[in-house]
Design an enzyme around this catalytic site. Structure first.
Site, PDB file in Angstrom:
ATOM      1  CB  SER A 192      -1.188  -0.069   1.075  1.00 50.43           C
ATOM      2  OG  SER A 192      -1.900   1.036   1.033  1.00 50.43           O
ATOM      3  CG  ASP A 350      -6.814  -2.197  -3.774  1.00 48.57           C
ATOM      4  OD1 ASP A 350      -7.263  -1.439  -3.821  1.00 48.57           O
ATOM      5  OD2 ASP A 350      -6.062  -2.751  -3.705  1.00 48.57           O
ATOM      6  CG  HIS A 380      -5.960  -1.824  -0.151  1.00 50.60           C
ATOM      7  ND1 HIS A 380      -5.092  -1.349  -0.840  1.00 50.60           N
ATOM      8  CD2 HIS A 380      -5.664  -0.669   0.496  1.00 50.60           C
ATOM      9  CE1 HIS A 380      -4.048  -0.883  -0.662  1.00 50.60           C
ATOM     10  NE2 HIS A 380      -4.179  -0.355   0.439  1.00 50.60           N
TER      11      HIS A 380
END
Length: 410
Positions: A192, A350, A380
């Protein structure tokens, strides 16, 4: 007794109504995800309310509650030694495999950068702590998890500077020798926001002639790589899919780039990349043109969102939007040609899916070897759900795939 029963029933109905989301049938364990998301969503809303009341930063309450998930006692195991260290003035946790093999006296290493929107997260959070122990064990490696500074105390480029300075210090003969690391087998990785930092650092290390030892590979897990287009197909498709909602990601970007939260609607409308925003924006947008960079199967029937008129002050307020240190997808092709081979994990459900896929295309066009690991039932943050009572099957599977690639390529 009857009023209590009626109250309990109404409370249950209310909780079910709040938790329930119409999730795609293809997402991993949807009911479990709804429950986890209900808790996270409630905490986010409370944090926003606390900010509106002037009690904390926009994500201050989320940041505080995340400390509840910190490992209390950092104990070494039989096969992994855990120690605290500092590299270039940046704190880190070092996970060293203590398994000795006659075939190799030097170990491979991974410099790991945790996620959390540049605002929350820590090397000491249990999911990252357990992940790094698992990586050290299964790879028989040294994993260095960097504790970079977070917003709002630190803003861009502080987070980037921290991980670059730490990486530069780690990639010295002195440090590598200290931990018995093979200088030809060092990777940089992150998830991320950490994937964003890993990609940016991989670019800079590749270009920096003062760093003779380079990363062998980079492994990016659902990375955030640009903030020019909040309406790619994955943003449109997954805007309301947990655990990373489209408006929340805009909030994280604003925290990182030191922008006001009232700018969220403007970012979501792509007002910062409208047609009247000038040549510099147009050139940057070309590097995020999903109509050319995304495989057709992922474009589906979505249309680009390009306003005719935007806010000319947005880019003045948020200059980091066009800075490759914040948005690695905007790097020139000549820069991409220099970076190491890449592993990029993307998840179908995501908002950041297309960031990773577009970067993979740009790297491949630059001649870089790329492995795209697309998780069809992933969402995610799924890698962080490989452990504990809220473990997901997709979390364990994605972690296994990620470690397998590192084992084969590092």
């Amino acid at each position: 007794m009857r009023p209590v029963l009626i109250g309990a029933i109404l409370l249950t109905i209310g909780a079910a109504y709040y938790i329930y989301l119409p999730l795609p049938s293809t997402i991993s364990e949807p009911w479990k995800l709804m429950i986890v998301d209900g808790l996270l969503r409630a905490m986010m809303k409370l944090s926003f309310v606390a900010h509106d009341l002037g009690l904390t930063s926009p994500l201050g309450l989320v940041k505080y509650t995340s400390t509840w998930a910190y490992v209390k006692n950092m104990e070494s195991s039989k096969s992994v030694r855990v120690t605290e260290a500092s590299f270039g003035g940046v704190e880190a946790l070092v996970f060293e495999s203590t398994v000795s093999g006659q075939e190799q006296s030097f170990k491979r290493a991974v410099v790991y950068l945790h996620g959390g929107g540049w605002t929350v997260g820590s090397t000491k959070m249990k999911p990252y702590y357990l992940q790094c122990i698992t990586m050290a064990e299964e790879l028989n490696a040294v994993v260095i998890s960097v504790e970079y500074r977070l917003a709002p105390e630190a803003r861009f480029p502080d987070q980037y500077n921290d991980v670059f300075q730490a990486s530069k210090h780690i990639l010295t003969a002195e440090v590598l020798s200290l931990y018995s690391i093979d200088p030809k087998r060092v990777a940089v990785s992150g998830d991320s926001a950490g994937g964003n930092l890993a990609a940016a650092v991989a670019q800079q290390v590749a270009l920096d002639s003062s760093i003779p030892i380079k990363f062998k590979i980079q492994a990016l897990v659902y990375p955030a790589l640009q903030a020019l287009d909040f309406n790619t197909p994955s943003y449109q498709q997954n805007a309301d899919i947990p655990i990373l909602y489209r408006p929340h990601l805009a909030r994280y970007w604003l925290e990182y780039l030191n922008g006001e939260q009232k700018l969220v609607p403007a970012l979501l409308a792509n007002n910062h990349t409208a047609l009247d925003q000038g040549q510099e924006v147009a050139a940057a947008k070309a590097k995020t043109d999903w109509t050319k960079l995304l495989p057709v199967a992922f474009q589906k029937n979505y249309k680009p969102v390009v306003p005719l008129h935007g806010d000319p002050e947005l880019l003045e307020k948020l200059p980091g939007l066009l800075d490759v240190r914040a948005a690695p997808l905007l790097a020139d092709t000549k820069v991409l040609k220099a970076v190491p081979p890449a592993y990029i994990m993307t998840c179908e459900h995501d908002v950041l899916r297309d960031d990773g896929l577009m970067y993979a295309t740009r790297l491949e066009e630059a001649g870089v070897d790329v492995t795209v690991d697309h998780v069809e039932d992933g969402f995610h943050g799924c890698l962080g759900f490989a452990f504990g009572p809220f473990a997901f099957s997709v979390g364990k599977r994605s972690l296994g795939n990620y470690i397998h690639w590192l084992k084969e390529n590092l």
